[in-house]
Write an enzyme that holds these catalytic residues in place. Sequence first.
Site, short mmCIF file in Angstrom:
data_model
loop_
_atom_site.label_atom_id
_atom_site.label_comp_id
_atom_site.label_asym_id
_atom_site.label_seq_id
_atom_site.Cartn_x
_atom_site.Cartn_y
_atom_site.Cartn_z
N ASP A 112 -10.20 3.67 2.33
CA ASP A 112 -10.48 3.28 3.72
C ASP A 112 -11.08 4.44 4.54
O ASP A 112 -11.91 4.20 5.42
CB ASP A 112 -9.19 2.81 4.42
N TYR A 166 -12.06 -8.03 10.80
CA TYR A 166 -13.20 -8.90 10.47
C TYR A 166 -12.66 -10.28 10.17
O TYR A 166 -11.47 -10.41 9.88
CB TYR A 166 -13.97 -8.34 9.25
N ALA A 216 -4.00 1.27 8.62
CA ALA A 216 -5.45 1.41 8.77
C ALA A 216 -5.77 2.46 9.85
O ALA A 216 -6.72 3.23 9.72
CB ALA A 216 -6.07 0.07 9.14
N ASN A 264 -4.93 2.12 -1.65
CA ASN A 264 -5.52 0.77 -1.74
C ASN A 264 -6.32 0.57 -3.03
O ASN A 264 -6.83 -0.51 -3.28
CB ASN A 264 -6.38 0.43 -0.51
N LYS A 315 0.81 -1.23 0.00
CA LYS A 315 0.00 0.00 0.00
C LYS A 315 0.85 1.29 0.00
O LYS A 315 0.44 2.29 -0.55
CB LYS A 315 -0.92 0.02 1.21
N1 LIG Z 1 -12.41 -3.38 7.83
C1 LIG Z 1 -11.67 -2.92 6.83
O1 LIG Z 1 -12.15 -2.53 5.77
C2 LIG Z 1 -10.18 -2.84 7.02
C3 LIG Z 1 -9.43 -1.95 6.25
C4 LIG Z 1 -8.03 -1.91 6.45
C5 LIG Z 1 -7.44 -2.76 7.38
N2 LIG Z 1 -8.22 -3.61 8.10
C6 LIG Z 1 -7.63 -4.50 9.11
O2 LIG Z 1 -6.96 -3.70 10.05
C7 LIG Z 1 -5.88 -4.42 10.63
C8 LIG Z 1 -4.64 -3.55 10.69
O3 LIG Z 1 -4.21 -3.29 9.36
P1 LIG Z 1 -2.97 -2.32 9.07
O4 LIG Z 1 -2.86 -2.22 7.60
O5 LIG Z 1 -3.06 -1.09 9.89
O6 LIG Z 1 -1.75 -3.21 9.63
P2 LIG Z 1 -0.32 -2.69 10.06
O7 LIG Z 1 0.05 -1.45 9.33
O8 LIG Z 1 0.57 -3.89 9.99
O9 LIG Z 1 -0.49 -2.28 11.63
C9 LIG Z 1 -0.71 -3.27 12.61
C10 LIG Z 1 -1.05 -2.60 13.95
O10 LIG Z 1 -1.35 -3.64 14.89
C11 LIG Z 1 -0.47 -3.55 16.01
N3 LIG Z 1 -0.16 -4.88 16.52
C12 LIG Z 1 0.12 -5.99 15.79
N4 LIG Z 1 0.38 -7.03 16.63
C13 LIG Z 1 0.27 -6.56 17.89
C14 LIG Z 1 0.42 -7.15 19.19
N5 LIG Z 1 0.74 -8.44 19.34
N6 LIG Z 1 0.19 -6.35 20.27
C15 LIG Z 1 -0.15 -5.06 20.13
N7 LIG Z 1 -0.28 -4.45 18.92
C16 LIG Z 1 -0.08 -5.19 17.83
C17 LIG Z 1 0.78 -2.88 15.46
O11 LIG Z 1 1.50 -2.34 16.56
P3 LIG Z 1 3.07 -2.01 16.38
O12 LIG Z 1 3.13 -0.70 15.65
O13 LIG Z 1 3.55 -1.92 17.79
O14 LIG Z 1 3.67 -3.15 15.60
C18 LIG Z 1 0.13 -1.82 14.54
O15 LIG Z 1 -0.38 -0.76 15.31
C19 LIG Z 1 -5.72 -5.68 9.77
O16 LIG Z 1 -6.30 -6.76 10.47
C20 LIG Z 1 -6.54 -5.40 8.53
O17 LIG Z 1 -7.11 -6.57 7.96
C21 LIG Z 1 -9.58 -3.66 7.96
#
Ligand SMILES: NC(=O)c1ccc[n+]([C@@H]2O[C@H](COP(=O)([O-])OP(=O)(O)OC[C@H]3O[C@@H](n4cnc5c(N)ncnc54)[C@H](OP(=O)(O)O)[C@@H]3O)[C@@H](O)[C@H]2O)c1
Length: 272
Positions: A106, A221, A134, A91, A70
């Site tokens: 998003d 989800y 996100a 995206n 992304k």
């Molecule tokens: N509903 C929708 O339409 C939609 C749209 C976009 C994304 N999403 C979902 O949103 C989620 C996040 O996506 P993203 O793109 O933001 O991912 P990302 O950039 O990889 O960010 C992941 C986030 O989760 C935290 N995290 C991961 N493992 C952790 C743990 N064990 N303990 C505490 N914090 C933890 C990370 O913290 P650190 O910074 O400390 O690593 C970071 O803040 C995904 O599951 C994705 O599928 C949903």
Amino acid sequence: MITGKTKIIGIFGDPIEHTLSPLIHNEAFRCLELDYCYVPFHVKRENLKIAVEAIKALNIKGVNITVPHKETVISYLDELSEEAKVIGAVNTVLNEEGKLKGFNTDVKGFLLSLKEEGISVRNKNVLVIGAGGASKAVVYGLLKEGGKVYIYNRTKSKALAIKEQMNKYGFIEVLNKIEENLSDKVQIIINATSLGLKKEDPLPFDPEILDSKHVYYDIVYPETKMIKEASKRGCKAIGGLGMLIWQAAYAFEIWTQIKAPLEAMKKFLNTY
Ligand SMILES: NC(=O)c1ccc[n+]([C@@H]2O[C@H](COP(=O)([O-])OP(=O)(O)OC[C@H]3O[C@@H](n4cnc5c(N)ncnc54)[C@H](OP(=O)(O)O)[C@@H]3O)[C@@H](O)[C@H]2O)c1
């Protein structure tokens, strides 16, 4: 039926097997009898540049971009929407006669899903947990709509970077930890981490801070353990499928210039 006239839409990601996007979009095309076909492409990091060039070479109408591309995709595009620029992530890509324009759907997807649930964030205190890609879209959307954001992330430096980038749009404060006294201070709590995606994941925070006055929103989800905990405590609990559908509908409209058949897309996803 695929013919010589069929327009191709794709999704680039690694991994790609888990994506629900082909199901949602192909159902939307089928439902409106549009001559489009949505195809998943497994694109590894080292092949992203050539894959983006192929959008033009193969006259692909548009693509979705997912993890881990992304951010990196931006350097290969010709133009960015305002939201994609602010968030630094794309995206959705539209091929407009050989010019590639990047969008981030998003932000709008998140805001439309809140609206659908009848929730206004104006002047509300909102706790956002997480500071990944996100989370940036969620925070920007909340600030644009007049919400006040308290952000917590395991890696504090990432939350501070979001504050640095976003504080020109409204109130944002970084928290060192999630304390119990936050319970009275905030009205909406959002999980914007990836926790909840896997069965074995811990909860993103102690559910004891939740009670019936809170709205709990989980962008992950399908339904997470935390959604169940929030419902048990009487919260209005909203899962990530709404945001998924609304961001997909906006992408659909960018590619086709036709209003997305939202109800059919939702119904299809719910029965899948
Ligand atoms: N509903 C929708 O339409 C939609 C749209 C976009 C994304 N999403 C979902 O949103 C989620 C996040 O996506 P993203 O793109 O933001 O991912 P990302 O950039 O990889 O960010 C992941 C986030 O989760 C935290 N995290 C991961 N493992 C952790 C743990 N064990 N303990 C505490 N914090 C933890 C990370 O913290 P650190 O910074 O400390 O690593 C970071 O803040 C995904 O599951 C994705 O599928 C949903």
